[in-house]
Design a protein around this motif. Sequence first.
Motif, mmCIF file in Angstrom:
data_model
loop_
_atom_site.group_PDB
_atom_site.id
_atom_site.type_symbol
_atom_site.label_atom_id
_atom_site.label_comp_id
_atom_site.label_asym_id
_atom_site.label_seq_id
_atom_site.Cartn_x
_atom_site.Cartn_y
_atom_site.Cartn_z
ATOM 1 N N LYS A 40 0.867 -1.163 0.000
ATOM 2 C CA LYS A 40 0.000 0.000 0.000
ATOM 3 C C LYS A 40 0.907 1.217 0.000
ATOM 4 O O LYS A 40 2.112 1.108 0.201
ATOM 5 C CB LYS A 40 -0.860 -0.057 1.268
ATOM 6 C CG LYS A 40 -2.047 0.844 1.249
ATOM 7 C CD LYS A 40 -2.826 0.648 2.524
ATOM 8 C CE LYS A 40 -3.732 1.835 2.723
ATOM 9 N NZ LYS A 40 -4.356 1.853 4.000
ATOM 10 N N ARG B 120 -0.399 -6.012 2.301
ATOM 11 C CA ARG B 120 -1.782 -6.480 2.320
ATOM 12 C C ARG B 120 -1.856 -7.841 1.636
ATOM 13 O O ARG B 120 -1.082 -8.121 0.728
ATOM 14 C CB ARG B 120 -2.682 -5.502 1.571
ATOM 15 C CG ARG B 120 -2.850 -4.210 2.310
ATOM 16 C CD ARG B 120 -3.918 -3.428 1.660
ATOM 17 N NE ARG B 120 -4.535 -2.583 2.655
ATOM 18 C CZ ARG B 120 -5.587 -1.851 2.420
ATOM 19 N NH1 ARG B 120 -6.141 -1.862 1.237
ATOM 20 N NH2 ARG B 120 -6.096 -1.112 3.360
ATOM 21 N N LYS C 87 -6.140 -5.422 13.581
ATOM 22 C CA LYS C 87 -6.843 -4.653 12.539
ATOM 23 C C LYS C 87 -6.528 -5.197 11.147
ATOM 24 O O LYS C 87 -7.410 -5.299 10.303
ATOM 25 C CB LYS C 87 -6.477 -3.173 12.622
ATOM 26 C CG LYS C 87 -7.084 -2.482 13.815
ATOM 27 C CD LYS C 87 -6.693 -1.014 13.844
ATOM 28 C CE LYS C 87 -7.247 -0.362 15.093
ATOM 29 N NZ LYS C 87 -6.846 1.037 15.209
ATOM 30 N N ALA C 88 -5.268 -5.548 10.901
ATOM 31 C CA ALA C 88 -4.883 -6.097 9.602
ATOM 32 C C ALA C 88 -5.533 -7.465 9.381
ATOM 33 O O ALA C 88 -5.989 -7.775 8.282
ATOM 34 C CB ALA C 88 -3.362 -6.213 9.498
ATOM 35 N N LYS C 89 -5.592 -8.282 10.437
ATOM 36 C CA LYS C 89 -6.225 -9.596 10.320
ATOM 37 C C LYS C 89 -7.723 -9.452 10.071
ATOM 38 O O LYS C 89 -8.289 -10.142 9.227
ATOM 39 C CB LYS C 89 -5.966 -10.428 11.583
ATOM 40 C CG LYS C 89 -4.513 -10.850 11.727
ATOM 41 C CD LYS C 89 -4.322 -11.800 12.883
ATOM 42 C CE LYS C 89 -4.044 -11.070 14.165
ATOM 43 N NZ LYS C 89 -3.690 -11.977 15.263
ATOM 44 N N ALA C 90 -8.371 -8.529 10.792
ATOM 45 C CA ALA C 90 -9.807 -8.299 10.598
ATOM 46 C C ALA C 90 -10.082 -7.784 9.193
ATOM 47 O O ALA C 90 -11.036 -8.214 8.533
ATOM 48 C CB ALA C 90 -10.327 -7.321 11.645
ATOM 49 N N TRP C 91 -9.233 -6.885 8.717
ATOM 50 C CA TRP C 91 -9.397 -6.356 7.358
ATOM 51 C C TRP C 91 -9.314 -7.493 6.341
ATOM 52 O O TRP C 91 -10.147 -7.598 5.446
ATOM 53 C CB TRP C 91 -8.327 -5.300 7.058
ATOM 54 C CG TRP C 91 -8.431 -4.791 5.657
ATOM 55 C CD1 TRP C 91 -9.205 -3.770 5.205
ATOM 56 C CD2 TRP C 91 -7.762 -5.329 4.509
ATOM 57 N NE1 TRP C 91 -9.058 -3.631 3.850
ATOM 58 C CE2 TRP C 91 -8.179 -4.578 3.386
ATOM 59 C CE3 TRP C 91 -6.862 -6.365 4.312
ATOM 60 C CZ2 TRP C 91 -7.717 -4.832 2.106
ATOM 61 C CZ3 TRP C 91 -6.419 -6.627 3.033
ATOM 62 C CH2 TRP C 91 -6.838 -5.853 1.941
ATOM 63 N N ALA C 92 -8.313 -8.351 6.483
ATOM 64 C CA ALA C 92 -8.139 -9.464 5.547
ATOM 65 C C ALA C 92 -9.339 -10.409 5.602
ATOM 66 O O ALA C 92 -9.847 -10.852 4.568
ATOM 67 C CB ALA C 92 -6.850 -10.224 5.847
ATOM 68 N N ASN D 40 -12.459 -9.750 6.583
ATOM 69 C CA ASN D 40 -13.645 -9.093 6.023
ATOM 70 C C ASN D 40 -13.527 -8.905 4.518
ATOM 71 O O ASN D 40 -14.475 -9.138 3.773
ATOM 72 C CB ASN D 40 -13.880 -7.737 6.688
ATOM 73 C CG ASN D 40 -14.296 -7.886 8.139
ATOM 74 O OD1 ASN D 40 -14.891 -8.875 8.520
ATOM 75 N ND2 ASN D 40 -13.958 -6.903 8.946
ATOM 76 N N ARG D 41 -12.384 -8.488 4.062
ATOM 77 C CA ARG D 41 -12.177 -8.185 2.640
ATOM 78 C C ARG D 41 -12.300 -9.426 1.761
ATOM 79 O O ARG D 41 -12.863 -9.399 0.685
ATOM 80 C CB ARG D 41 -10.804 -7.534 2.455
ATOM 81 C CG ARG D 41 -10.310 -7.407 1.036
ATOM 82 C CD ARG D 41 -11.099 -6.353 0.266
ATOM 83 N NE ARG D 41 -10.508 -6.065 -1.022
ATOM 84 C CZ ARG D 41 -10.738 -6.784 -2.126
ATOM 85 N NH1 ARG D 41 -11.518 -7.836 -2.091
ATOM 86 N NH2 ARG D 41 -10.165 -6.447 -3.267
#
Length: 142
Positions: A5, A11, A46-51, A53-54
């Motif tokens: 990013k 990511r 936060k990075a794990k949750a983003w991955a 969810n995404r």
Amino acid sequence: GLRRKRHGRRRPSGERHRPAASFFSLSDTAFVGPFVTVEKALPDPKAKAWAGNRFGAIAVDMESAAVAQAADQAGVAWVAVRAILDPMETPLVIRSRAQALRCLAVPRRWKEFSGFLQMVRTASRSLAGGLHCLIERRKRWI
């Protein structure tokens, strides 16, 4: 792989793998579902949750992707039995053997290391339970 990013953070690439549906009722204590491939551990919740969810994944994984991809290409049903060391909401504080050794060398970090060991013990018990369920299920198939 991972894409960079603008601010240098890594990511997940979005390569998503889904085990065979026949494994979804493996046990009451195991979660079966899709995972997303990453090249490097995501230590931040936060990075794990983003991955998750995404990409609609229940876990991020670094090692199972090659086997999953080969099985998918060959049309072979597969499941990866993994123990999650660091659940989505838990930061991964110790990420390498060198970091663990540094924790041991500094007495004020022993509590941190002790917490990490507890995570390893829990993951080991979870893995043993998952493997036991898989073996018992396999016996019924034969």
